[in-house]
Design a protein around this motif. Structure first.
Motif, mmCIF file in Angstrom:
data_model
loop_
_atom_site.group_PDB
_atom_site.id
_atom_site.type_symbol
_atom_site.label_atom_id
_atom_site.label_comp_id
_atom_site.label_asym_id
_atom_site.label_seq_id
_atom_site.Cartn_x
_atom_site.Cartn_y
_atom_site.Cartn_z
ATOM 1 N N PHE A 145 71.085 44.886 30.222
ATOM 2 C CA PHE A 145 71.294 45.604 31.483
ATOM 3 C C PHE A 145 72.433 44.991 32.298
ATOM 4 O O PHE A 145 73.339 45.682 32.757
ATOM 5 C CB PHE A 145 70.018 45.605 32.319
ATOM 6 C CG PHE A 145 70.224 46.272 33.653
ATOM 7 C CD1 PHE A 145 70.311 47.650 33.745
ATOM 8 C CD2 PHE A 145 70.377 45.513 34.808
ATOM 9 C CE1 PHE A 145 70.538 48.277 34.968
ATOM 10 C CE2 PHE A 145 70.600 46.128 36.035
ATOM 11 C CZ PHE A 145 70.676 47.511 36.112
ATOM 12 N N SER A 195 66.607 48.537 28.223
ATOM 13 C CA SER A 195 66.012 47.329 28.802
ATOM 14 C C SER A 195 64.586 47.604 29.271
ATOM 15 O O SER A 195 63.676 46.792 29.059
ATOM 16 C CB SER A 195 66.863 46.819 29.964
ATOM 17 O OG SER A 195 68.142 46.424 29.506
ATOM 18 N N ALA A 221 66.713 41.758 26.968
ATOM 19 C CA ALA A 221 66.637 42.970 27.792
ATOM 20 C C ALA A 221 67.465 42.813 29.066
ATOM 21 O O ALA A 221 68.201 43.740 29.471
ATOM 22 C CB ALA A 221 65.178 43.270 28.135
#
Length: 431
Positions: free
Chosen positions: A376, A385, A372
């Motif tokens: 990002f 995310s 995640a």
């Protein structure tokens, strides 16, 4: 998808393998049963029966069974796995129930009961029965759920009492429960939970001194020397406990879906730990350990799916895949993480109860968390995310040591999201 016939065939294979691995522990594979003798028969009667049976089956096998029953030290294991304290007539009636139960008729074994034709059970089994299950199965069900019969089923209660189910010593009841659990017509979560609790609670009530007294009373009638060392009884009880553990494992594996199996074990764990989390019945501990063994294959399978989603999302982000397609892949990852946690949850709780860390949960959560952050930091996938981290935060909510970093990451992303809404400058955060 497996068809019912395939499922039944696989269960029979596993059950037969269990019988081979633990010879003589099942009631219908016990030396007393195979040689058609009782615990009160003398040595000469056993030898005669072994010779007679050897004309119809494997002579070497019959000789080995004979030796098990006529040598006092060897005999203990067969006695412990039999029905101590139950009269030969009631033993015959009870075993006829097992022979004719729906769960046993799925096999190829031939009914060989030596119960008399006018025994209670043989007479009752000839009476038409309107319920969906046979009379044999109804009566045997009372072993697992003795208090669940309505007034309409008073006949079941009466038969159970006639057979002495209400007066069994714990070792005899445990052996009946084990035999029943291997021959259930179906393995629904509800009956599996009841069966495991029944055998676990019964096993905890087994008193070695009581067992020795009952066996010695029967030996006195059959002319065999008494058991003097209590340690011999304790060893035999420990030995049959390992068999019960394998019976429980068989029952858990017989639940059709992986999720149902996990939820069943969760019910067992939650019920068992409700009153005394530090002191569970030993067979409940065994049941949880068995589940951990069973679950490994499914956990590895789901873990590989997570790894595949990880690689797929990294490649999709690099290739600037359409957002709707990318979002569906994120949803697939989240669903797989949820499935993994459902399977792992009973193991997680048991580890935590023992003050241990479930390393696999930490590894999975950290891998997905880093994915995640990567999405990002490298590709500005803010919504994706947040979605991934929210899923992790929810499914690992009972583990503060896991969610602490996830919560901090989410707070950072939420602030960035708010800043963007307010047209503020975005700063990427470091891992």
């Amino acid at each position: 998808m497996l068809f019912p016939f395939t499922i039944q065939k696989e269960r029979l294979h596993r059950r037969n393998l269990l019988f081979k691995t633990y010879p003589g522990k099942d009631l219908l594979h016990n030396p007393f049963y195979i040689l058609e003798v009782t615990q009160r028969d003398n040595k000469q009667r056993i030898i005669e029966q072994a010779e007679e049976q050897s004309l119809l089956s494997d002579p070497e096998k019959c000789q080995n069974l004979q030796n098990t029953l006529i040598f006092p030290r060897k005999r203990i294991s067969a006695e412990i796995a039999w029905l101590p304290g139950v009269s030969p007539n009631r033993v015959n009636d009870t075993l006829l129930l097992f022979e004719t139960s729906a769960g046993n008729r799925t096999g190829n074994s031939k009914v060989t009961s030596f119960a008399s034709n006018d025994s209670l059970v043989s007479v009752l089994l000839r009476i038409p029965y309107a319920e969906s299950e046979t009379l044999a199965d109804e009566v045997l069900e009372s072993l697992i759920s003795p208090d669940q019969h309505s007034k309409k089923e008073d006949n079941i209660v009466e038969i159970s009492k006639f057979l002495g189910f209400d007066k069994l010593i714990p070792i005899a009841r445990a052996n009946l429960l084990a035999a029943r659990m291997l021959r259930l017509p179906d393995y629904t979560p509800d009956i599996v939970v009841k069966g495991i609790f029944a055998i676990a609670q019964t096993y905890d009530k087994i008193n070695p001194s009581e067992v020795r007294a009952v066996l010695n009373d029967e030996r006195q009638q059959s002319g065999f020397p008494e058991i003097t060392h209590l340690s011999d009884i304790k060893t035999a009880i420990q030995d049959i406990r390992h068999y019960y553990k394998q019976v429980i494992k068989f029952v858990l594996e017989s639940i059709y879906t992986v999720k149902e199996r996990a939820q069943t074990v969760m019910t067992i764990v939650e019920s068992a730990t409700e009153n005394n989390p530090s002191n569970l019945p030993i067979l409940i501990e065994d049941a949880i350990d068995s589940y951990e063994d069973i679950a490994q294959t499914s956990l590895v399978k789901e873990e590989k799916k997570i790894e595949e989603y990880d690689k797929k999302l990294r490649i999709a982000a690099e290739n600037e895949e359409h957002e709707s397609t990318f979002s569906r892949t994120v949803d697939g990852l989240n669903d797989t993480v949820k499935d993994w946690v459902i399977i792992a949850q009973p193991i997680q709780i048991n580890k935590r109860r023992r003050g241990l860390k479930h390393a696999a949960s930490h590894d999975i959560s950290e891998r997905v968390r880093l994915l995640a952050i990567f999405l990002f930091n490298e590709y500005d996938k803010l919504n994706s995310s947040q979605k991934i981290l929210n899923t992790l935060n929810k499914v690992f909510s009972e583990f503060p040591e896991i969610t602490e970093r996830i919560t901090a990451d989410l707070e950072t992303l939420n602030k960035i999201s708010q800043q963007r809404e307010n047209n503020s400058q975005v700063s990427l955060f470091d891992n």
